[in-house]
Design a protein around this motif. Structure first.
Motif, mmCIF file in Angstrom:
data_model
loop_
_atom_site.group_PDB
_atom_site.id
_atom_site.type_symbol
_atom_site.label_atom_id
_atom_site.label_comp_id
_atom_site.label_asym_id
_atom_site.label_seq_id
_atom_site.Cartn_x
_atom_site.Cartn_y
_atom_site.Cartn_z
ATOM 1 N N THR A 173 0.823 -1.200 0.000
ATOM 2 C CA THR A 173 0.000 0.000 0.000
ATOM 3 C C THR A 173 0.863 1.258 0.000
ATOM 4 O O THR A 173 0.582 2.229 -0.703
ATOM 5 C CB THR A 173 -0.937 0.011 1.218
ATOM 6 N N THR A 174 1.944 1.220 0.783
ATOM 7 C CA THR A 174 2.856 2.373 0.838
ATOM 8 C C THR A 174 3.494 2.617 -0.515
ATOM 9 O O THR A 174 3.600 3.763 -0.974
ATOM 10 C CB THR A 174 3.952 2.134 1.889
ATOM 11 N N PHE A 175 3.909 1.547 -1.178
ATOM 12 C CA PHE A 175 4.521 1.687 -2.496
ATOM 13 C C PHE A 175 3.509 2.236 -3.501
ATOM 14 O O PHE A 175 3.828 3.128 -4.302
ATOM 15 C CB PHE A 175 5.058 0.333 -2.960
ATOM 16 N N ARG A 176 2.291 1.725 -3.457
ATOM 17 C CA ARG A 176 1.261 2.202 -4.371
ATOM 18 C C ARG A 176 0.918 3.666 -4.114
ATOM 19 O O ARG A 176 0.564 4.411 -5.031
ATOM 20 C CB ARG A 176 -0.004 1.345 -4.229
ATOM 21 N N PHE A 177 1.038 4.076 -2.868
ATOM 22 C CA PHE A 177 0.754 5.455 -2.493
ATOM 23 C C PHE A 177 1.658 6.420 -3.262
ATOM 24 O O PHE A 177 1.249 7.525 -3.627
ATOM 25 C CB PHE A 177 0.981 5.596 -0.983
ATOM 26 N N LEU A 178 2.886 5.989 -3.539
ATOM 27 C CA LEU A 178 3.844 6.835 -4.254
ATOM 28 C C LEU A 178 3.886 6.558 -5.757
ATOM 29 O O LEU A 178 4.798 7.034 -6.443
ATOM 30 C CB LEU A 178 5.247 6.640 -3.661
ATOM 31 N N ARG A 179 2.928 5.821 -6.248
ATOM 32 C CA ARG A 179 2.947 5.461 -7.674
ATOM 33 C C ARG A 179 3.070 6.675 -8.602
ATOM 34 O O ARG A 179 3.872 6.643 -9.548
ATOM 35 C CB ARG A 179 1.688 4.666 -8.025
ATOM 36 N N PRO A 180 2.321 7.775 -8.375
ATOM 37 C CA PRO A 180 2.456 8.907 -9.304
ATOM 38 C C PRO A 180 3.875 9.448 -9.377
ATOM 39 O O PRO A 180 4.369 9.783 -10.451
ATOM 40 C CB PRO A 180 1.489 9.956 -8.725
ATOM 41 N N VAL A 181 4.532 9.521 -8.223
ATOM 42 C CA VAL A 181 5.895 10.045 -8.179
ATOM 43 C C VAL A 181 6.865 9.086 -8.853
ATOM 44 O O VAL A 181 7.711 9.483 -9.670
ATOM 45 C CB VAL A 181 6.331 10.286 -6.714
ATOM 46 N N ILE A 182 6.755 7.805 -8.540
ATOM 47 C CA ILE A 182 7.675 6.809 -9.094
ATOM 48 C C ILE A 182 7.527 6.726 -10.611
ATOM 49 O O ILE A 182 8.516 6.679 -11.341
ATOM 50 C CB ILE A 182 7.433 5.438 -8.439
ATOM 51 N N GLU A 183 6.287 6.718 -11.097
ATOM 52 C CA GLU A 183 6.093 6.665 -12.544
ATOM 53 C C GLU A 183 6.625 7.916 -13.230
ATOM 54 O O GLU A 183 7.172 7.842 -14.338
ATOM 55 C CB GLU A 183 4.614 6.463 -12.873
ATOM 56 N N ASP A 184 6.473 9.072 -12.588
ATOM 57 C CA ASP A 184 7.011 10.298 -13.174
ATOM 58 C C ASP A 184 8.524 10.207 -13.326
ATOM 59 O O ASP A 184 9.090 10.588 -14.352
ATOM 60 C CB ASP A 184 6.649 11.504 -12.316
ATOM 61 N N LEU A 185 9.199 9.693 -12.294
ATOM 62 C CA LEU A 185 10.649 9.561 -12.360
ATOM 63 C C LEU A 185 11.060 8.536 -13.406
ATOM 64 O O LEU A 185 12.039 8.731 -14.132
ATOM 65 C CB LEU A 185 11.205 9.154 -10.985
ATOM 66 N N MET A 186 10.324 7.442 -13.477
ATOM 67 C CA MET A 186 10.619 6.435 -14.494
ATOM 68 C C MET A 186 10.450 7.003 -15.893
ATOM 69 O O MET A 186 11.236 6.720 -16.796
ATOM 70 C CB MET A 186 9.701 5.219 -14.309
ATOM 71 N N ARG A 187 9.428 7.822 -16.063
ATOM 72 C CA ARG A 187 9.168 8.388 -17.385
ATOM 73 C C ARG A 187 10.297 9.337 -17.812
ATOM 74 O O ARG A 187 10.678 9.364 -18.982
ATOM 75 C CB ARG A 187 7.831 9.130 -17.382
ATOM 76 N N VAL A 188 10.823 10.114 -16.865
ATOM 77 C CA VAL A 188 11.940 11.013 -17.181
ATOM 78 C C VAL A 188 13.118 10.210 -17.714
ATOM 79 O O VAL A 188 13.737 10.560 -18.720
ATOM 80 C CB VAL A 188 12.361 11.823 -15.939
ATOM 81 N N GLY A 189 13.434 9.103 -17.042
ATOM 82 C CA GLY A 189 14.544 8.268 -17.482
ATOM 83 C C GLY A 189 14.306 7.672 -18.855
ATOM 84 O O GLY A 189 15.216 7.582 -19.681
#
Length: 240
Positions: A173-189
Motif C-alpha cells: 500500500t505504501t509503495f502504491r501510495f507513491l505510484r504517481p511520483v515513481i512513474e514520473d521519475l521512471m518516465r523522465v529516465g
C-alpha cells in the motif's frame, strides 16, 4: 478466515492479491471508467458489495485503504465521496519545476531501496515457481510498450508485482501510495533513453536471482538497477 484476507490465484501476468487489494484496484478503475469528479458520491457499501461480489467487511476495508490514499472521504448525510487524492498532492509536491536534481532522485530511490531490497527475504520465503513465472510475464509487457509513458507504467507494474510477492499489505500500500511520483521519475529516465530492452533484461536477472534463492545477488542487482537511472537525471551529479 474471511474473504478479506484470502488471496486470489495469479492470473496471466498478475501476482496474488488479497480480496481487499483486488477490490481497491477495481474501485480505482471504476473511478476512472466513470470519470468521477471530486465530491461525487460513491455507491453504498451494500451496492459496492453487489457490484463486485464482495462481502461487507471487504468493502469496508477497501474503503479504509482508499481513505488512506486520500481518494475517498466521508461527508455527513452524503456518505463516501471521491476526494482530491494524496497521489495528486504528491505529484505536485515532487513536481520538479527546474528539472529533477540528483539529490531529489536519490531521496525517492533511497525509499525504494529500503522497500524493494528489504522485501527480498520475504519473497524468498513465500514465493513459488509459478509466482516467478507470473513476474516474468509482467516484465514482458515493457517490450510491447511504445511510448515513454507506457514504458514507465510497465516498469512500475513489474516493481509493484515484485513487492506484492512479499505478501505484506502495508508495504504494498505504501509503495502504491507513491505510484504517481515513481512513474514520473521512471518516465523522465525513459524519455532520456528509450531502450526498454535494457530494463527488461535487468528485471529478468533480478527474477533469476530470486528463482535461484540467491538473496545477495538479488540485493546487488536491485541496488544497481535503482542507482542506474541517476546518470539520466539532469543537473550536476552528486558525489557519494
Amino acid at each position: 478466515m474471511t474473504d478479506s484476507k484470502s488471496e486470489t490465484s495469479p492470473s496471466e501476468g498478475e501476482p496474488r492479491l488479497s480480496a481487499v487489494d483486488r477490490l481497491v484496484e477495481d474501485l480505482r478503475e471504476m473511478f476512472a471508467r466513470r470519470s468521477l469528479r471530486v465530491g461525487d458520491a460513491l455507491p453504498t457499501e451494500r451496492e459496492l458489495g453487489e457490484m463486485f461480489g464482495a462481502s461487507r467487511n471487504t468493502v469496508r476495508e477497501a474503503l479504509v485503504v482508499l481513505r488512506a490514499y486520500g481518494l475517498v472521504e466521508t461527508r455527513p448525510k452524503v456518505g463516501a465521496v471521491l476526494a482530491s487524492g494524496h497521489g495528486e498532492a504528491l505529484r505536485r509536491l515532487f513536481s520538479f519545476h527546474d528539472g529533477i536534481s540528483p539529490g531529489e532522485f536519490r531521496d525517492v530511490q533511497g525509499f525504494r531501496r529500503l522497500i524493494e531490497i528489504g522485501i527480498g527475504e520475504d519473497i524468498l520465503k513465500r514465493a513459488e515457481p509459478a509466482d516467478f513465472d507470473a513476474l516474468d510475464r509482467v516484465n514482458d509487457r515493457i517490450l510491447k510498450a511504445e511510448t515513454s509513458t507506457a514504458r514507465a507504467q510497465a516498469d512500475y507494474a513489474f516493481h509493484e508485482a515484485l513487492i506484492a510477492l512479499g505478501a505484506n499489505r502495508t508495504t504494498l500500500t505504501t509503495f502504491r501510495f507513491l505510484r504517481p511520483v515513481i512513474e514520473d521519475l521512471m518516465r523522465v529516465g525513459k524519455d532520456a533513453r528509450p531502450v526498454q530492452a535494457n530494463t527488461h533484461e535487468t528485471h529478468r536477472e533480478i527474477v533469476a536471482a530470486l528463482r535461484a534463492g540467491d538473496r545477495l545477488a538479488y540485493a546487488y542487482l536491485m541496488s544497481r538497477h535503482l542507482d542506474y537511472g541517476l546518470r539520466f537525471v539532469p543537473g550536476p551529479r552528486e558525489t557519494d
